[in-house]
Structure formats: structure tokens, C-alpha cells
Scaffold this motif. Structure first.
Motif, PDB file in Angstrom:
ATOM      1  N   GLU A  49      -1.703  -3.753  -2.533  1.00 15.06           N
ATOM      2  CA  GLU A  49      -1.725  -3.544  -4.128  1.00 15.06           C
ATOM      3  C   GLU A  49      -1.662  -1.786  -4.306  1.00 15.06           C
ATOM      4  OE1 GLU A  49      -5.149  -3.720  -7.829  1.00 15.06           O
ATOM      5  OE2 GLU A  49      -5.217  -4.930  -5.816  1.00 15.06           O
ATOM      6  N   MET A  50      -2.097  -1.193  -3.325  1.00 11.31           N
ATOM      7  CA  MET A  50      -1.984   0.402  -3.507  1.00 11.31           C
ATOM      8  C   MET A  50      -0.542   0.826  -3.407  1.00 11.31           C
ATOM      9  SD  MET A  50      -5.439   2.205  -1.580  1.00 11.31           S
ATOM     10  CE  MET A  50      -7.009   1.699  -2.241  1.00 11.31           C
ATOM     11  N   TRP A  52       2.078  -0.771  -4.214  1.00 15.43           N
ATOM     12  CA  TRP A  52       2.780  -1.114  -5.382  1.00 15.43           C
ATOM     13  C   TRP A  52       2.620   0.010  -6.365  1.00 15.43           C
ATOM     14  CZ3 TRP A  52       6.447  -4.120  -3.760  1.00 15.43           C
ATOM     15  CH2 TRP A  52       6.156  -5.444  -3.320  1.00 15.43           C
ATOM     16  N   LYS A  53       1.196   0.227  -6.455  1.00 19.56           N
ATOM     17  CA  LYS A  53       1.008   1.478  -7.497  1.00 19.56           C
ATOM     18  C   LYS A  53       1.575   2.790  -6.843  1.00 19.56           C
ATOM     19  CE  LYS A  53      -3.762  -0.236  -8.763  1.00 19.56           C
ATOM     20  NZ  LYS A  53      -5.059  -0.181  -8.631  1.00 19.56           N
ATOM     21  N   ALA A  56       5.298   2.890  -7.925  1.00 20.35           N
ATOM     22  CA  ALA A  56       5.351   3.075  -9.419  1.00 20.35           C
ATOM     23  C   ALA A  56       4.993   4.439  -9.892  1.00 20.35           C
ATOM     24  CB  ALA A  56       4.563   1.912 -10.288  1.00 20.35           C
ATOM     25  N   SER A  57       4.452   5.126  -9.223  1.00 11.82           N
ATOM     26  CA  SER A  57       4.104   6.718  -9.663  1.00 11.82           C
ATOM     27  C   SER A  57       5.126   7.529  -9.641  1.00 11.82           C
ATOM     28  CB  SER A  57       3.145   7.202  -8.402  1.00 11.82           C
ATOM     29  OG  SER A  57       2.085   6.367  -8.166  1.00 11.82           O
ATOM     30  N   ASN A  63      -2.905   7.299  -4.645  1.00 11.72           N
ATOM     31  CA  ASN A  63      -2.074   6.207  -4.215  1.00 11.72           C
ATOM     32  C   ASN A  63      -1.042   6.591  -3.195  1.00 11.72           C
ATOM     33  OD1 ASN A  63      -3.695   4.016  -5.241  1.00 11.72           O
ATOM     34  ND2 ASN A  63      -2.919   4.621  -7.193  1.00 11.72           N
TER      35      ASN A  63
END
Length: 521
Positions: A49-50, A52-53, A56-57, A63
Motif C-alpha cells: 500500500e505504501m 502505491w502511495k 503516486a507522490s 512514503n
């Protein structure tokens, strides 16, 4: 960092003693000692999950920095993983590759630190990739190297260059399967572009090191780009005249090019290499140039030797270049081995043509070092002298005879256990050269031996004493026997009693019998 290039170089310089470096070693040791090879893979699985974040940053937030650390752990751990690990394959195909490709194609600003780490991790994973992922890897490296914007700074480019080099080394299949001329064209263009954008010499050197790796992996696929590559390298050579590390790096790339086209039958390629590379050899090994640097001279000798191996064709420009060997040898013993290997190649290619014009160069090259070099160099010198004797027996003896005093003295000193004398295997090399001279000119050599205070009978006894060192080799043993017979025929038999002659005769026949058995065996 305000200056990513300088930051990376400074970090690399301090890396050996840094806390981060020691922590990486500690992690690797813990994984190995505790036998937990899947530790980093489990860590990647727990932080999906981290990840993916992070991808996307648009800024290096928590993250991104966490995923950077996780991927660093993974890269340290990757070599202990099983190549058929399904979780590894899943991570590569579902996260690392597609997300890296998205970063490259995204118009949004993405954190360079994450792209840099992803590229590095792909470089670590070469052994685990199938053909499809290998092709995608090459495409990613090419895209990163050719990407010039604020999302892909010098730090990312340096990582891509280093990762591509290690990737090609780890690749378990031939690199030329994936490095087509089209792919090569994009890669080499990108490498030269990054080279020009770098400000520091160290960074530029790394670009040239990467280029060498690409060329060697590409093999003959590099031929269509040969002329453009050489032109670009010579342009760098000219611009970096006073920066020896860059110039020697250019020579390393030229050596890689020669390896890629070794024994090429393409006449155009051969002429191109002759026209462009021989002047580089002449310039780099010219001891009269203003900025004399031993490192550049040594690099030039390496290029010269590789050229002779890659393009075994004797030409007038190559012949003229041979006159530069002697001054190089006078600079010290460090270059003896390379120069003897170059001389050997010249003799094989140029034969009598080379000897007729450069015989004195050869004589002077070997005279001072024939009995004062390391064992490995002694063997190279012996090969040169033996080639002379085989290719041109008459001309060869004119070169060998002046060397007899030093060769015979070295041999006699060894047989008499004189302190500081040469070791046995070097002396055997010397005796082999003298023996070949005996076979082709027994009368002349016998006279020279007498002048040195060594009778033919004494030298026969030396041959007998050293025979055990060559009896395992049929050709060497045969030379020993022929030389002994030739010398025996020159002995003043009327001055020797039967008791004096019998041991020598018996030993010669025993040597001949041993050689005969070796041949039958």
C-alpha cells in the motif's frame, strides 16, 4: 540537493566508511547468518500500500523515503533469493516494472529519488528476469538515460549508467540478443548526451565505462554504428587532451570496440579501424609528446596489443608504428610483458618483412631484459626469440648470437648455485633459446661457447642436467636432443677418452628414448 551530480559523487566517495554502508553490510550478514533469505521479499509484500502511495507522490514524502529504504533492503537481499521464487516474479511484473514505466511516461513531477532507486533495483535483478522483462529493462535504461528534465536529474542518470553496467554483467544470456542496432543507437546517443551534460570528470568517466559495457555486450551488432562511435570518441579525445583519466577511458572504449569486431571480415570496418585507431596508438605511446603520462602510455600499449589481436593483418602504417617500441621499453621493466606480446604479434604478422626493417629494434628490445625480468616476462621473451628462430633462421641467429653471453652466463650461474642467480624455470627458457641456435648454427654457437669458457661438452651436460624439466613436453624434449647431438658432433673427439665420452653418449640416448616414448604415448 541543489547539485545532484556533486552530491552523488561526494556520497560515493564517503560510502566506504559511512554509517549507511556499515548498516547495509550488517543487514546482509544478518540475513545470511539467520538464514532468512525471504526477509526483504516479505518486507516488500507488507508495504504494498505504501508503494502505491509512493508512486503516486509528486514530492519526496514519507512514503517515498520509506519505499526507497525498502527497495534498498530488497536489492541487498536479492542475490540470496531463489530465481524461481513466485513472489519475486509477482513483485517484478506487477509493481516494479509497470510503476517504473509509469514514472517515465508521466507528465506529473515525480520524485527523482524513487526513479533512481527503481532503476538501481532493476540492475540488481538481472539474474531473475525472463526475456520479456530483460527487453523491458533495456528499454527502461535507455529511456532514463535519454530523459533530460527536472524529474530525471544527474543523480538518476548516474544510477542508470551504473545499473546498466552491472545489469549487463549479471545477464545470463548474450547481450546481443537484446541490443539490436536500433536499441544500441538510442543507448549510445543517450550516453553521449549525458556525458556532455555532466560537469565533473568522474561522472564523465562513468558514462564511458558504461559505454564500454554496452559495446562489449552488443558484440557484432555494434558494427553499423562503428563510424559514429569512433568519431564521437575521437571528439571526446580531442576535447579532453589534458585530462588523462578521460583520455584513457576513451581508449578503454576503443578496446571494447575492437573486442566486438575481432577478426571481422568487413573490409570497410578494417580500413576504418586502421585509419582511426593507429593514430591514437601512435599518439598515446609517443614519448616525445609534451604532456607525458605513464597511465596514458600503458593504455596506449593495451590498445596496440588488442588491435593486433583483433585485426591480424599486416599493413604499412602498422609496420611503421613498430619503430616506437624500443623507446617504450627503455622506460622500465613494468612494460616488458606487454611489449614482448606486441613484438610476438608483429613477428607472426610481419615475419621477415618486420625483421628486415626492425631487426635492431628487436635485438635492443630483448638485449637488456633477456636475463633480468620476472618469470612471466622471461617466457614472453623466449617466445619472441623462438619465433625469430623459426620464421627466419639466418636473420634470427644474427639477433640471437649477441645475446648468448648473457643467456649462457645466467645458465652457468644457476648450475653453480651462484647467489642471486635466476630460478630454474627461467634458466630452462634461456637454454631452450640457445639450443635452437645450436641446431641451426652448431659451429658458430660452439665457437661462441668456447669464447665464454664453456665447452660443447659442458653444455651437453647442462642439457642432460635440465632434461627432467622438459621431458614432459615432446617438442621441448626434441629440441634438447637435437641440440645435444649437434653439439656432440662439434666435440674434439680425439681429445676425449672413452670414459669421458660414454656418460654423455649414454645420457643423450636416454633423452632420445624418453622423447620417443613421449611421442608414442
Amino acid at each position: 540537493a541543489e547539485d545532484p551530480e556533486t552530491y552523488v559523487l561526494e556520497c560515493d566517495e564517503m560510502e566506504a566508511d559511512s554509517v549507511r554502508s556499515e548498516a547495509q553490510k550488517l543487514l546482509g550478514s544478518v540475513i545470511e547468518c539467520r538464514k532468512i533469505p525471504n526477509f526483504a521479499l516479505d518486507l516488500v509484500g507488507k508495504t504494498v500500500e505504501m508503494q502505491w502511495k509512493a508512486f503516486a507522490s509528486i514530492s519526496p514524502d514519507f512514503n517515498v523515503l520509506l519505499v526507497d529504504s525498502v527497495y534498498l533492503c530488497f536489492g541487498i537481499n536479492v542475490f540470496s533469493l531463489n530465481t524461481s521464487n513466485s513472489k519475486m516474479s509477482e513483485f517484478l511484473k506487477e509493481i516494479l516494472f509497470p510503476e517504473t514505466e509509469k514514472l517515465l511516461g508521466s507528465k506529473d513531477n515525480s520524485p527523482p529519488v524513487l526513479l533512481r532507486r527503481c532503476v538501481w533495483l532493476i540492475g540488481c535483478s538481472a539474474s531473475y528476469l525472463d526475456k520479456e522483462l530483460t527487453k523491458r529493462s533495456i528499454s527502461i535504461f535507455s529511456a532514463v538515460i535519454n530523459k533530460i528534465d527536472k524529474d530525471c536529474d544527474a543523480a538518476v542518470h548516474l544510477a542508470a549508467l551504473a545499473s546498466l553496467s552491472s545489469f549487463l554483467e549479471l545477464l545470463e544470456v548474450e547481450g546481443n540478443d537484446f541490443l539490436s542496432p536500433e536499441v544500441l543507437s538510442a543507448l549510445t546517443f543517450g550516453i553521449f548526451s549525458t556525458f556532455q551534460n555532466f560537469k565533473e570528470m568522474e561522472s564523465r568517466q562513468r558514462a564511458l565505462v558504461c559505454l564500454s559495457s554496452v559495446i562489449e555486450s552488443a558484440g557484432h551488432n555494434v558494427v553499423p554504428l562503428m563510424e559514429d562511435l569512433i568519431n564521437a570518441l575521437l571528439s571526446v579525445w580531442g576535447a579532453a587532451e589534458r585530462q588523462t583519466p578521460l583520455v584513457t577511458s576513451c581508449i578503454d572504449v576503443l578496446i571494447s570496440l575492437l573486442k566486438s569486431v575481432e577478426s571481422s571480415e568487413d573490409l570497410k570496418v578494417r580500413r576504418l579501424l586502421e585509419q582511426r585507431i593507429l593514430p591514437v596508438i601512435a599518439d598515446s605511446t609517443n614519448l616525445s609528446r609534451e604532456s607525458l603520462d605513464p597511465n596514458l602510455t600503458d593504455a596506449g600499449l593495451s590498445l596496440w596489443l588488442r588491435y593486433l589481436y583483433a585485426l591480424p593483418e599486416y599493413s604499412e602504417p602498422l609496420h611503421r608504428l613498430g619503430s616506437q617500441l624500443l623507446p617504450l621499453l627503455r622506460c622500465g621493466e613494468d612494460r616488458v610483458l606487454k611489449i614482448m606480446l606486441i613484438l610476438e604479434a608483429y613477428l607472426v604478422l610481419g615475419k621477415v618483412t618486420f625483421l628486415s626493417d626492425h631487426g635492431m629494434v628487436v635485438l635492443n628490445c630483448v638485449r637488456d631484459f633477456a636475463t633480468h625480468v620476472k618469470p612471466s616476462c622471461a617466457r614472453a621473451i623466449t617466445r619472441v626469440l623462438s619465433l625469430i628462430q623459426v620464421l627466419a633462421p639466418v636473420e634470427g641467429n644474427e639477433i640471437i648470437i649477441p645475446l648468448l653471453p648473457s643467456l649462457v652466463k645466467s645458465t652457468v650461474d644457476h648450475m653453480n648455485n651462484v647467489p642471486g642467480s635466476e630460478i630454474r624455470r627461467v634458466v630452462v627458457q634461456h637454454v631452450y633459446v640457445v639450443s635452437r641456435a645450436v641446431i641451426t648454427a652448431p659451429e658458430k654457437v660452439s665457437l661462441e661457447l668456447e669464447k665464454l669458457g664453456v665447452s660443447g661438452y659442458d653444455f651437453v651436460m647442462i642439457l642432460v642436467a635440465l632434461f627432467d624439466n622438459v621431458s614432459h613436453n615432446f617438442l621441448l624434449g626434441k629440441v634438447w636432443c637435437w641440440a645435444a647431438f649437434a653439439l656432440f658432433q662439434q666435440l674434439p673427439l680425439e681429445q676425449l677418452s672413452f670414459d669421458e665420452m660414454k656418460p654423455a653418449v649414454d645420457d643423450i640416448f636416454l633423452m632420445a628414448e624418453c622423447v620417443s616414448r613421449k611421442r608414442r604415448g
